[in-house]
Design a protein around this motif. Structure first.
Motif, PDB file in Angstrom:
ATOM      1  N   PHE A  84       0.289   9.052   6.816  1.00 35.71           N
ATOM      2  CA  PHE A  84       0.337   9.536   8.198  1.00 35.71           C
ATOM      3  C   PHE A  84       1.112  10.847   8.335  1.00 35.71           C
ATOM      4  CE2 PHE A  84      -0.020   4.877   8.345  1.00 35.71           C
ATOM      5  CZ  PHE A  84      -1.280   4.779   8.919  1.00 35.71           C
ATOM      6  N   GLY A  85       0.857  11.756   7.402  1.00 31.04           N
ATOM      7  CA  GLY A  85       1.439  13.090   7.480  1.00 31.04           C
ATOM      8  C   GLY A  85       2.798  13.264   6.831  1.00 31.04           C
ATOM      9  N   ARG A  86       3.412  12.175   6.381  1.00 30.26           N
ATOM     10  CA  ARG A  86       4.763  12.282   5.816  1.00 30.26           C
ATOM     11  C   ARG A  86       4.844  11.572   4.465  1.00 30.26           C
ATOM     12  NH1 ARG A  86       9.347  12.508  10.115  1.00 30.26           N
ATOM     13  NH2 ARG A  86      10.340  12.775   8.105  1.00 30.26           N
ATOM     14  N   ILE A  87       4.581  12.283   3.402  1.00 30.47           N
ATOM     15  CA  ILE A  87       4.671  11.702   2.065  1.00 30.47           C
ATOM     16  C   ILE A  87       6.146  11.403   1.766  1.00 30.47           C
ATOM     17  CG2 ILE A  87       4.319  12.128  -0.410  1.00 30.47           C
ATOM     18  CD1 ILE A  87       1.954  13.962   0.415  1.00 30.47           C
ATOM     19  N   PRO A  88       6.463  10.171   1.371  1.00 29.77           N
ATOM     20  CA  PRO A  88       7.862   9.814   1.089  1.00 29.77           C
ATOM     21  C   PRO A  88       8.286  10.283  -0.308  1.00 29.77           C
ATOM     22  CG  PRO A  88       6.459   7.901   0.819  1.00 29.77           C
ATOM     23  CD  PRO A  88       5.572   9.016   1.291  1.00 29.77           C
ATOM     24  N   TRP A  89       8.591  11.560  -0.442  1.00 31.42           N
ATOM     25  CA  TRP A  89       8.834  12.188  -1.741  1.00 31.42           C
ATOM     26  C   TRP A  89       9.952  11.528  -2.543  1.00 31.42           C
ATOM     27  CZ3 TRP A  89       5.028  14.853  -3.461  1.00 31.42           C
ATOM     28  CH2 TRP A  89       4.203  15.542  -2.582  1.00 31.42           C
ATOM     29  N   ALA A  90      10.951  10.963  -1.896  1.00 31.33           N
ATOM     30  CA  ALA A  90      12.084  10.360  -2.609  1.00 31.33           C
ATOM     31  C   ALA A  90      11.836   8.888  -2.968  1.00 31.33           C
ATOM     32  CB  ALA A  90      13.349  10.484  -1.770  1.00 31.33           C
ATOM     33  N   THR A 146       0.816  -1.217   0.000  1.00 31.97           N
ATOM     34  CA  THR A 146       0.000   0.000   0.000  1.00 31.97           C
ATOM     35  C   THR A 146       0.849   1.267   0.000  1.00 31.97           C
ATOM     36  OG1 THR A 146      -0.172  -0.062   2.409  1.00 31.97           O
ATOM     37  CG2 THR A 146      -1.948  -1.118   1.150  1.00 31.97           C
ATOM     38  N   GLY A 147       2.167   1.120   0.104  1.00 36.60           N
ATOM     39  CA  GLY A 147       3.068   2.268   0.044  1.00 36.60           C
ATOM     40  C   GLY A 147       3.676   2.476  -1.337  1.00 36.60           C
ATOM     41  N   PHE A 148       3.362   1.584  -2.273  1.00 32.60           N
ATOM     42  CA  PHE A 148       3.811   1.688  -3.673  1.00 32.60           C
ATOM     43  C   PHE A 148       5.319   1.889  -3.781  1.00 32.60           C
ATOM     44  CE2 PHE A 148      -0.479   3.501  -3.223  1.00 32.60           C
ATOM     45  CZ  PHE A 148      -1.186   2.516  -3.891  1.00 32.60           C
ATOM     46  N   ASN A 149       6.055   1.114  -2.997  1.00 34.38           N
ATOM     47  CA  ASN A 149       7.506   1.226  -2.913  1.00 34.38           C
ATOM     48  C   ASN A 149       8.165   0.191  -3.824  1.00 34.38           C
ATOM     49  OD1 ASN A 149      10.203   1.350  -2.202  1.00 34.38           O
ATOM     50  ND2 ASN A 149       9.827   1.268  -0.006  1.00 34.38           N
ATOM     51  N   LEU A 150       8.865   0.663  -4.832  1.00 37.58           N
ATOM     52  CA  LEU A 150       9.519  -0.214  -5.793  1.00 37.58           C
ATOM     53  C   LEU A 150      10.569  -1.112  -5.142  1.00 37.58           C
ATOM     54  CD1 LEU A 150       9.425  -0.774  -8.839  1.00 37.58           C
ATOM     55  CD2 LEU A 150      11.255   0.895  -9.115  1.00 37.58           C
ATOM     56  N   GLN A 185       9.868   6.447 -11.220  1.00 36.43           N
ATOM     57  CA  GLN A 185       9.793   7.843 -10.806  1.00 36.43           C
ATOM     58  C   GLN A 185       9.693   7.919  -9.291  1.00 36.43           C
ATOM     59  OE1 GLN A 185       6.118   8.296 -13.132  1.00 36.43           O
ATOM     60  NE2 GLN A 185       7.054  10.107 -14.028  1.00 36.43           N
ATOM     61  N   THR A 186      10.138   9.041  -8.744  1.00 35.88           N
ATOM     62  CA  THR A 186       9.905   9.302  -7.331  1.00 35.88           C
ATOM     63  C   THR A 186       8.532   9.946  -7.188  1.00 35.88           C
ATOM     64  OG1 THR A 186      10.833  11.524  -7.381  1.00 35.88           O
ATOM     65  CG2 THR A 186      12.367   9.689  -6.897  1.00 35.88           C
ATOM     66  N   PHE A 187       8.008   9.956  -5.988  1.00 34.05           N
ATOM     67  CA  PHE A 187       6.733  10.629  -5.746  1.00 34.05           C
ATOM     68  C   PHE A 187       6.864  12.114  -6.086  1.00 34.05           C
ATOM     69  CE2 PHE A 187       4.597   7.631  -2.432  1.00 34.05           C
ATOM     70  CZ  PHE A 187       4.757   6.566  -3.294  1.00 34.05           C
ATOM     71  N   ASP A 188       8.027  12.677  -5.789  1.00 36.99           N
ATOM     72  CA  ASP A 188       8.274  14.086  -6.096  1.00 36.99           C
ATOM     73  C   ASP A 188       8.164  14.345  -7.605  1.00 36.99           C
ATOM     74  OD1 ASP A 188       9.008  16.763  -5.309  1.00 36.99           O
ATOM     75  OD2 ASP A 188      11.010  16.345  -6.098  1.00 36.99           O
ATOM     76  N   GLU A 189       8.737  13.469  -8.408  1.00 36.33           N
ATOM     77  CA  GLU A 189       8.661  13.609  -9.867  1.00 36.33           C
ATOM     78  C   GLU A 189       7.231  13.464 -10.378  1.00 36.33           C
ATOM     79  OE1 GLU A 189      13.129  11.978 -10.989  1.00 36.33           O
ATOM     80  OE2 GLU A 189      11.501  10.527 -10.702  1.00 36.33           O
ATOM     81  N   LEU A 190       6.480  12.561  -9.774  1.00 34.34           N
ATOM     82  CA  LEU A 190       5.074  12.390 -10.166  1.00 34.34           C
ATOM     83  C   LEU A 190       4.288  13.671  -9.942  1.00 34.34           C
ATOM     84  CD1 LEU A 190       4.192   8.845  -8.801  1.00 34.34           C
ATOM     85  CD2 LEU A 190       4.033   9.597 -11.171  1.00 34.34           C
ATOM     86  N   TYR A 191       4.465  14.275  -8.784  1.00 38.21           N
ATOM     87  CA  TYR A 191       3.710  15.486  -8.476  1.00 38.21           C
ATOM     88  C   TYR A 191       4.222  16.705  -9.218  1.00 38.21           C
ATOM     89  CZ  TYR A 191       0.277  13.429  -5.561  1.00 38.21           C
ATOM     90  OH  TYR A 191      -0.791  12.692  -5.150  1.00 38.21           O
ATOM     91  N   ALA A 192       5.464  16.671  -9.662  1.00 38.45           N
ATOM     92  CA  ALA A 192       5.966  17.768 -10.501  1.00 38.45           C
ATOM     93  C   ALA A 192       5.233  17.765 -11.843  1.00 38.45           C
ATOM     94  CB  ALA A 192       7.474  17.642 -10.705  1.00 38.45           C
ATOM     95  N   ARG A 193       4.833  16.577 -12.315  1.00 38.18           N
ATOM     96  CA  ARG A 193       4.080  16.456 -13.574  1.00 38.18           C
ATOM     97  C   ARG A 193       2.608  16.788 -13.405  1.00 38.18           C
ATOM     98  NH1 ARG A 193       4.733  10.873 -16.339  1.00 38.18           N
ATOM     99  NH2 ARG A 193       3.355  11.933 -17.791  1.00 38.18           N
ATOM    100  N   GLN A 194       2.073  16.628 -12.196  1.00 37.37           N
ATOM    101  CA  GLN A 194       0.653  16.851 -11.926  1.00 37.37           C
ATOM    102  C   GLN A 194       0.485  17.738 -10.689  1.00 37.37           C
ATOM    103  OE1 GLN A 194      -1.973  15.832 -13.748  1.00 37.37           O
ATOM    104  NE2 GLN A 194      -0.588  14.884 -15.188  1.00 37.37           N
ATOM    105  N   PRO A 195       0.989  18.974 -10.730  1.00 36.79           N
ATOM    106  CA  PRO A 195       0.945  19.817  -9.526  1.00 36.79           C
ATOM    107  C   PRO A 195      -0.466  20.167  -9.064  1.00 36.79           C
ATOM    108  CG  PRO A 195       1.663  21.086 -11.434  1.00 36.79           C
ATOM    109  CD  PRO A 195       1.595  19.649 -11.871  1.00 36.79           C
TER     110      PRO A 195
END
Length: 191
Positions: free
Chosen positions: A158-164, A105-109, A136-146
């Motif tokens: 739980f309040g801490r998106i793992p951007w890397a 559920t954390g979508f961790n490669l 892609q990192t989560f950060d890269e995903l959101y850079a494409r879909q801000p």
């Protein structure tokens, strides 16, 4: 389902699951599809799809798989080069090695668990030596879909998106230049 006759082992089936986390994946990737499976057997009355889903990876019939999609929408994609007939057994074995693995559920490669796009990507990599999709990192995903909202994901993590964190999405598989769409449609009940 008329399309079932055209489906081959190794084909990827893309759908849109209506559960909230999956809809949030669609929003984060800007793609209608949020779930993918791979056809591993076409010898019976109906094609069999291998998938990673909650709570663990499993086999399901094509109709059952597509029936979970919003409005019955689906797309069937095939590796652009085709010619996988001699590889069907390798695809089936690679999928079988991943059966019963708990869903991540954390979508961790890099996790020991699976999620749908990672499952399909790893089956193809093992069986055919082909890597589709974009890591892609989560950060890269959101850079494409801000414009995609973060409220759900802040709660989910739980309040801490793992951007890397590295991941691979159904959208990146569907958009891969290594695939071609061989069928699209909607499953209608009673057909």
């Amino acid at each position: 389902m008329k399309t079932a006759a055209l489906i081959e082992a190794g084909d990827l089936i893309f759908i849109r699951v209506k559960a909230r986390p999956f809809l949030e994946v669609s929003a984060a990737t800007g793609c209608w599809s949020n779930h993918v499976g791979i056809v591993v057997d076409t010898s019976g009355a109906e094609p069999i799809v291998a998938e990673s889903t909650f709570p663990f990876s499993r086999y399901t019939t094509l109709q059952r798989f597509v029936r979970r999609s919003e409005a019955g929408r689906f797309a069937v994609c095939r590796l652009a080069g085709g010619g996988l007939e001699s590889q069907h057994e390798a695809i089936r074995r690679a999928a079988q090695r991943r059966m019963g693995v708990f869903y991540d559920t954390g979508f961790n490669l890099r996790s020991s668990r699976q999620f749908c796009s990672r499952f399909v990507r790893e089956v193809l990599a093992e069986a055919l030596g082909v890597e589709i999709g974009c890591v892609q990192t989560f950060d890269e995903l959101y850079a494409r879909q801000p414009q995609a909202g973060l409220t759900f994901w802040k709660l989910w993590f739980f309040g801490r998106i793992p951007w890397a964190r590295e991941t691979v999405t159904p959208a990146s598989l569907l958009e891969s230049s290594m695939l071609r769409v061989v069928g699209e449609g909607r499953l209608t009940v009673g057909c």
